[in-house]
Scaffold this motif. Structure first.
Motif, PDB file in Angstrom:
ATOM      1  N   LEU A 201       0.824  -1.119   0.132  1.00  0.00           N
ATOM      2  CA  LEU A 201      -0.117   0.034  -0.060  1.00  0.00           C
ATOM      3  C   LEU A 201       0.967   1.427   0.011  1.00  0.00           C
ATOM      4  O   LEU A 201       0.645   2.234  -0.769  1.00  0.00           O
ATOM      5  N   ALA A 202       1.870   1.170   0.615  1.00  0.00           N
ATOM      6  CA  ALA A 202       2.678   2.434   1.102  1.00  0.00           C
ATOM      7  C   ALA A 202       3.436   2.681  -0.294  1.00  0.00           C
ATOM      8  O   ALA A 202       3.847   3.858  -0.477  1.00  0.00           O
TER       9      ALA A 202
ATOM     10  N   LEU B 156     -14.602   4.747   8.073  1.00  0.00           N
ATOM     11  CA  LEU B 156     -13.214   5.341   8.092  1.00  0.00           C
ATOM     12  C   LEU B 156     -13.250   6.668   7.346  1.00  0.00           C
ATOM     13  O   LEU B 156     -13.252   6.679   6.212  1.00  0.00           O
TER      14      LEU B 156
ATOM     15  N   SER C 128     -10.457  10.360   7.765  1.00  0.00           N
ATOM     16  CA  SER C 128      -9.493  10.946   8.532  1.00  0.00           C
ATOM     17  C   SER C 128      -9.335  12.479   8.281  1.00  0.00           C
ATOM     18  O   SER C 128      -9.454  12.683   7.135  1.00  0.00           O
TER      19      SER C 128
ATOM     20  N   TYR D 159      -6.256   6.854   6.256  1.00  0.00           N
ATOM     21  CA  TYR D 159      -7.584   6.148   5.468  1.00  0.00           C
ATOM     22  C   TYR D 159      -8.795   6.845   5.408  1.00  0.00           C
ATOM     23  O   TYR D 159      -9.220   7.180   6.449  1.00  0.00           O
TER      24      TYR D 159
ATOM     25  N   GLU E 209      -8.668  10.504  13.397  1.00  0.00           N
ATOM     26  CA  GLU E 209      -8.925   9.082  12.443  1.00  0.00           C
ATOM     27  C   GLU E 209     -10.227   8.215  13.181  1.00  0.00           C
ATOM     28  O   GLU E 209      -9.888   7.781  13.988  1.00  0.00           O
ATOM     29  N   ILE E 210     -11.402   8.559  12.437  1.00  0.00           N
ATOM     30  CA  ILE E 210     -12.490   7.641  12.918  1.00  0.00           C
ATOM     31  C   ILE E 210     -12.833   6.528  12.316  1.00  0.00           C
ATOM     32  O   ILE E 210     -12.619   6.441  10.993  1.00  0.00           O
ATOM     33  N   ASN E 211     -13.881   5.911  12.897  1.00  0.00           N
ATOM     34  CA  ASN E 211     -14.623   4.678  12.285  1.00  0.00           C
ATOM     35  C   ASN E 211     -16.183   5.135  12.733  1.00  0.00           C
ATOM     36  O   ASN E 211     -16.452   4.717  13.652  1.00  0.00           O
TER      37      ASN E 211
ATOM     38  N   HIS F 298       1.201   7.379   9.168  1.00  0.00           N
ATOM     39  CA  HIS F 298       0.106   6.348   8.878  1.00  0.00           C
ATOM     40  C   HIS F 298       0.445   5.114   8.616  1.00  0.00           C
ATOM     41  O   HIS F 298       1.140   4.812   7.765  1.00  0.00           O
TER      42      HIS F 298
ATOM     43  N   LEU G 195      -0.811   1.713   7.374  1.00  0.00           N
ATOM     44  CA  LEU G 195      -1.660   1.142   6.515  1.00  0.00           C
ATOM     45  C   LEU G 195      -2.119  -0.376   6.857  1.00  0.00           C
ATOM     46  O   LEU G 195      -1.268  -1.070   7.601  1.00  0.00           O
TER      47      LEU G 195
ATOM     48  N   ASP H   4      -1.697  -3.248   5.362  1.00  0.00           N
ATOM     49  CA  ASP H   4      -0.920  -4.294   5.131  1.00  0.00           C
ATOM     50  C   ASP H   4       0.114  -4.356   5.940  1.00  0.00           C
ATOM     51  O   ASP H   4       1.314  -4.978   5.753  1.00  0.00           O
TER      52      ASP H   4
ATOM     53  N   THR I  99       2.386  -1.780   6.094  1.00  0.00           N
ATOM     54  CA  THR I  99       3.479  -0.701   5.432  1.00  0.00           C
ATOM     55  C   THR I  99       2.966   0.707   6.015  1.00  0.00           C
ATOM     56  O   THR I  99       2.002   0.978   6.897  1.00  0.00           O
TER      57      THR I  99
ATOM     58  N   THR J 222      -8.379  -1.221  11.762  1.00  0.00           N
ATOM     59  CA  THR J 222      -9.406  -0.383  11.177  1.00  0.00           C
ATOM     60  C   THR J 222     -10.960  -1.211  11.638  1.00  0.00           C
ATOM     61  O   THR J 222     -11.953  -0.354  11.404  1.00  0.00           O
ATOM     62  N   LYS J 223     -10.766  -2.300  12.063  1.00  0.00           N
ATOM     63  CA  LYS J 223     -11.991  -3.169  12.423  1.00  0.00           C
ATOM     64  C   LYS J 223     -12.251  -2.768  14.031  1.00  0.00           C
ATOM     65  O   LYS J 223     -13.382  -2.957  14.579  1.00  0.00           O
TER      66      LYS J 223
ATOM     67  N   GLY K 134     -11.098   0.563  15.393  1.00  0.00           N
ATOM     68  CA  GLY K 134     -11.337   1.873  15.427  1.00  0.00           C
ATOM     69  C   GLY K 134     -11.133   2.559  14.068  1.00  0.00           C
ATOM     70  O   GLY K 134     -11.289   1.796  13.162  1.00  0.00           O
ATOM     71  N   GLY K 135     -10.652   3.756  14.061  1.00  0.00           N
ATOM     72  CA  GLY K 135     -10.311   4.508  13.068  1.00  0.00           C
ATOM     73  C   GLY K 135      -8.858   4.120  12.596  1.00  0.00           C
ATOM     74  O   GLY K 135      -8.235   2.955  13.013  1.00  0.00           O
ATOM     75  N   ALA K 136      -8.485   4.427  11.420  1.00  0.00           N
ATOM     76  CA  ALA K 136      -7.378   4.267  10.687  1.00  0.00           C
ATOM     77  C   ALA K 136      -6.346   4.619  12.069  1.00  0.00           C
ATOM     78  O   ALA K 136      -6.335   5.651  12.769  1.00  0.00           O
TER      79      ALA K 136
ATOM     80  N   ALA L  93      -2.840   6.509  13.040  1.00  0.00           N
ATOM     81  CA  ALA L  93      -1.987   7.713  12.853  1.00  0.00           C
ATOM     82  C   ALA L  93      -1.309   7.739  13.833  1.00  0.00           C
ATOM     83  O   ALA L  93      -1.702   7.960  15.150  1.00  0.00           O
TER      84      ALA L  93
END
Lengths: 761, 761
Positions: free
Chosen positions: A252-253, A463, A465, A519, A603-605, B469, B471, B473, B475, B592-593, B595-597, B599
């Protein structure tokens, strides 16, 4: 245009403020997908299947590769294959096995327009010339376009490795029917037994395209170290990053995606088409590669919404109580599985308390482009059937259609068929507002009819940010990861200004790239102002807390004794009146002298989504000579939670109604006998233009969503849900019979009028 | 190449790792200032003064405006004027009164190359043609190039509104001498009375250009709402934003600056030249405007470093104790005030404990381009004088130059003349390392000489912002607001990897634009790896804390019981051995499952800067026939605190030495009698090329800066400070007499040899 103002005393929320990107977008200065060029850039063109269904016997690239100016040619061999995903298939829409084959056909082509090869050349002209030099040998196979036919045994099978999910028989037989989803409660038999009136109807809707103005376009650049930069028109650059990375087996990065401005998406720019092709060609050539689709390619090869066939049965008592309802719907997924069947079940009867109910929706592959999301995906065609049946029930029982719905309306604590539980909702308020609206009682002229329908939509969260930065001069940047489609820059700015207590002109909303931001899910699902807006509120509240701390430090008092009021830090305690409040601007000027730069991040969900209801009244006039239908008046009443920027909320409501008029009256894909799409441009694919629609009146009902800091509910999608049903209902009223097959184009209307005449004779 | 490895057990810090942007930069794929184009873009060219000093009588733009393809022409009338700034003049370097006049001449032109008008046209060719159609009437005035002459009464006055700051006499007389800074301690008279040997010398150095490979270039785009986007080659896009906003009276948030890759800066890209011109032309035309300077324009109109004249007097006892030192230095600021006089005073005697000392530096305007920063601004010319005098003292006292310095060396707790207090420093370690280095004892051949000098530099800290951040995967993107000049992407990545405990290849360093990131000061002052690196450490530690919390939540234990070790969350308490550690990648997938992303952010104002010392040994061979000097061996020994990425630290040390060789032997601005610059290209302005320099050996001494999480000291600048002095000292040793006027070009050497011969006869 009216506006139910809530009694809250906001300075910016609910006010009509200029759109930050408005002038740039209407003057052509905003940079869209193909408004970028990079030195050394190559041009990509894609060769597409002329067949609806064929086996690829061989592809000879040698002549194309030999053409001067051609730098690379690729087929599916350059796009990684992925195994079939396993149950429970949660992310069907991101199934890499299918996406890989949709991006570039592998064993077979599955629809007219399916990509089979791509060229990167030094000019578009050369790239196009090279396409003609690619020899593809096909073995043409029988094709199928209709979902009901496609679901039958013996139909041509698109994907031989696809079986019906949940089918426990052995040996399994490959099938175009991938799966079905059912929602049910109560006892249908008992329910129908209670009914005084039972109706049975079939409804058909055609696939329609989102019709965004801007075709898909991107530029990919690859570095020696394998890092990719992608500029693309998209509803969500983080999702494009994720899909490209997954498809191409990249980290991803190592992909940085920048979203261009977007010329409309409506769900159609949630996924990838040419992006991975441009990336691969860029990797192969070491040069930037631009891919721009033509309008014809957009129609032939990007996803429209599903077409549907529904068989519905409903029963009600004389007093209007709906006692039972059942429906079976076949959704055409296009060439690969993934029709929004769950959303159909969620939509069907969700505005009504019905004790006994079953809704089943089938996900069926046909030889058409793979469907994509389209504004409330899966819902308008379900509402077309359900609301059509309900209108007929009310009509035949002689009950006012609003009263009929009020009698059965869901309320707080009720649940949809997919289990969504309603919190505080505005359904009854919406219905009552329609009933009291002058439109509802206005007289109709000859050949005119009035239609009504109700739509439900549970918007998205998830999600998002945000990074907000306070600058030295007291201006503020608010960076999000969401492309602005319908005015989200404005709503972000308004919420930030409201929290900070400063003028909106001091706030600059920014759409940041994937390298600079956390994200952020798609600008889709009516989620952006809700979820990303919530993150904006969190981020600027962090700034406020830091400013309060700064003032406290300056004053030598506790931060708890500093409050934030009208854009300034104010000492809270009595006896501190002599301390002069410090404005945001003053604090901004001091900030970096007393610590680091002042920022807030979130960064929220986001959970706590709220159900939204849109009710629509429409008058049409039918020309009995030509069958041409003219909408003459249109009113959209919708619970918007709270309208952060009413202009754009109204714009969404109007846009949804206009698209609904298109679905209802004109839009459809026309295929020839060989399954080749015939209407691949806006001259032949007839979308409504300004002269086709009346002014759309909007009524904003504001029943705040208690879960959101500003009470926001999603507004973009609910307004499309009932629109086709409402227009069809108006046509029914105008001509005096039921109409069940969209679009209600002049030939169908004329035929219906003829049949009525014959029946009357 | 050797490396004093500290005993710490780092996985990445101190290791030699590939530079993330290396291949792109050497293959030409990286996008620099003029590697961007925008649809509809215009081309800007700037008309420049042919006079060193002249009053502008009139400018007639009419013919230029009438040329087909010309879209706008501007003069200073379009650049806002600003009032003279008031004492205490803290931000002289950002004085808008001066910057406005430097960007576009107002009443007068003050140097050959001073901008007087600018054109935006549809092609560069047309823009150049239009320049020839602009009629400027000048009244030529006498000019002055030398700072000592310029400071005398009766010299031609450049800025009639400039008086000597601190001059309390009335009436005030306009003066080119703007101000002086003095640092002193002790009793000079008593100090010199104690001395056994007193020397007096004068030293002269010429202005030299940074000589970055990439000329200045930018593209400005303006929206209807007044928002500006600027793409530019710069050492700090946040500073460019601030300067453009202040100059053009704009709000900070309305300018979004993206830093291109930068082809060298060395201080020369810390300020604005064509950027506000491009913005104004963009505002006037409503179109994007690209401005690219030629090499000639870079030489004529962008800031070199100061030239200097110093009068120095020092006294010492026979045992080597320095008893007194005093110096007066005139720095030529160019056309506008702002020479780095404070840095001169800071530099002079700061490596030595001297009881009685005074240093004064004068800031004098002359008819040359306004000076800009150049790698340790103000220091190398001060060191040239101070180290030259000290070498002479040691020589005449018959004391080894290292021993002489060791005897007088400052230590922890001592203070510089400007009041910088030394913490833990590596000066003695550096000197001892030189003494024990084989180079120090190596034999010299005929016509060869060995030079030595010591340099001190206190690097910068200040404001930096970082967003990291994690990610899905596993990274990580690490976004900073600092353009990468000398390898900061690498050092950021290394520190992030070290903290996170993962492979550096999983981390992608990003340079974010001003819209997406908090304020980040220049990549300058040797501050980036120190200050921005510190913010990186903070940001990834926030990520680690969030991952620990995630693991704690998953395991149902307290976050305090989770530690981070080798890239994974590990339960701390005994008895929890059965809990399997969770790796960063596993946690990233869950994040992300739950909470938020994930960072981490940091906006810091980094204090705790550490003094750094660089000592340099150089051998040269002088050709007695031609006076040509060939450096034959060069060793740089430097306290680098801790080398995060040793390759790039060594690269900095080598680059500083090479630039010092250029200063010492060849580089100078050559003006004709009318004050017109004669050597405006690299053929005539002689910078060292690879064949001019030996391999530069580097010795990294690592005395960590205790204030920084990784012990970092700035490394980019200290290595230039002693270089000209060391080279000059080697020439002195080779030919056997003192040399006090840089550059030591062949004519000067030949003349010295001739004078020696005459004296010997």
């Amino acid at each position: 245009m009216s506006n139910d103002q809530s009694t809250t005393n906001y300075r910016w929320v609910g006010k009509r403020t200029p759109r930050p990107d408005g002038v740039d977008k209407v003057t052509g200065r905003a940079r869209y997908g193909d408004d970028m060029s990079v030195p050394g850039m190559l041009h990509c063109k894609i060769l597409r299947s002329p067949h609806a269904h064929a086996r690829i016997v061989s592809i000879d690239l040698s002549k194309a590769k030999a053409l001067k100016g051609v730098k690379a040619v690729l087929t599916c061999a350059e796009i990684p294959d992925h195994p079939l995903s396993e149950p429970p298939y949660a992310p069907i829409i991101n199934d890499m096995h299918d996406i890989s084959r949709n991006v570039m056909a592998r064993e077979k082509v599955l629809y007219d327009g399916h990509a089979v090869a791509a060229v990167a050349a030094t000019s578009e002209r050369i790239a196009r010339a090279a396409l003609k030099l690619i020899d593809v040998e096909y073995e043409v196979l029988p094709h199928v376009l209709d979902p009901l036919e496609a679901a039958q045994p013996g139909a041509p099978i698109l994907n031989e490795d696809q079986f019906t999910f949940g089918d426990e028989t052995e040996p399994k037989v490959p099938s175009n029917l991938f799966r079905s989803i059912t929602g049910k409660r109560g006892d249908l038999e008992a329910g129908f037994a209670e009914a005084d009136l039972i109706i049975e109807r079939e409804f058909i809707s055609e696939p329609v395209h989102q019709g965004y103005i801007e075709p898909l376009a991107c530029i990919a650049t690859t570095s020696e170290d394998g890092c990719v930069e992608l500029w693309t028109t998209t509803q969500g650059h983080f999702v494009i990053r994720a899909l490209c990375a997954k498809l191409l087996n990249m980290e991803l990065a190592k992909i940085r995606v920048t979203a261009s401005e977007i010329g409309g998406g409506f769900g159609g720019k949630n996924t990838i088409y040419g992006e991975p092709v441009a990336i691969r060609l860029s990797q192969m050539t070491g040069r930037p590669v631009r891919m721009v689709m033509t309008r014809t390619e957009v129609f032939r090869a990007s996803g429209p919404t599903v077409g549907s066939r529904s068989k519905i049965k409903m029963g009600a008592k004389k007093d209007g109580t709906i006692t039972a309802a059942e429906v079976d719907t076949w959704y055409q997924a296009g060439a690969f599985k993934g029709a929004p069947v769950g959303r159909a079940v969620e939509t069907y009867f969700s505005s009504y308390k019905i004790a006994n109910v079953r809704a089943t929706c089938y996900d069926v592959c046909v030889n058409r482009p793979k469907v994509a999301a389209y504004r409330a995906p899966g819902a308008p065609m379900a509402a077309f059937a359900a609301e059509g049946a309900i209108n007929e029930l009310a009509d035949r029982l002689g009950i006012d259609p609003i009263d009929f719905r009020l009698k059965n309306a869901v309320g707080e604590g009720d649940e949809s068929l997919m289990g969504s539980k309603y919190g505080q909702i505005g359904l009854v308020e919406v219905l009552e507002k329609v009933k009291s609206h002058p439109h509802y009682a206005a007289p109709l002229g000859p050949n005119q009819g009035r239609g009504f329908a109700l739509g439900y939509w549970m918007h998205g969260g998830g999600l998002s940010s945000v990074s907000a930065h306070l600058l030295d001069d007291g201006t503020v940047t608010v960076a999000t990861g969401n492309p602005d489609i319908g005015g989200s820059r404005s709503s972000m700015r308004v919420m930030a200004a409201e929290e900070l207590g400063i003028d909106i002109e001091l706030i600059k909303p920014i759409v940041a790239d994937t390298g600079s931001m956390g994200y952020s899910h798609l600008t889709a699902g009516s989620r952006t102002t809700f979820a990303t807006g919530w993150a904006v509120v969190n981020a600027v509240r962090e700034i406020i807390d830091k400013l309060r701390a700064l003032a406290a430090k300056k004053w030598g008092i506790s931060v708890d004794d500093v409050i934030w009021e009208s854009g300034q830090a104010v000492p809270k305690k009595a006896g501190q009146d002599r301390i002069k409040p410090l404005s945001l601007k003053e604090l901004a000027g001091m900030a970096t002298k007393m610590g680091g730069a002042i920022a807030g991040h979130s960064e929220i969900n986001a959970g706590g989504v709220g159900a939204a209801f849109s009710a629509q009244l429409v008058d049409v006039e039918v020309d009995p000579e030509t069958g041409f239908v003219t909408p003459t008046r249109y009113t959209v009443v919708q619970d918007v939670g709270r309208a952060i920027s009413p202009d754009y909320v109204e714009g969404q409501m109007q846009g949804g109604a206009v698209q609904g008029i298109g679905w209802a009256l004109n839009e459809a894909y026309i295929y020839d006998a060989e399954g080749r799409l015939q209407n691949t441009g806006f001259l032949d694919y007839r979308m409504p233009v300004a002269s086709d629609v009346p002014m759309i009146d909007t009524v904003l009902v504001e029943v705040p969503n208690p879960n959101h800091p500003y009470g926001v509910r999603g507004v973009g999608e609910p307004c499309l849900v009932p629109a086709p049903a409402a227009v069809a209902n108006a046509v029914e009223n105008a001509i005096g019979r039921t109409m069940s097959w969209l679009p209600l184009s002049p030939p169908k209307i004329l035929q219906a009028i003829e049949e009525l005449k014959l029946a009357a004779e």
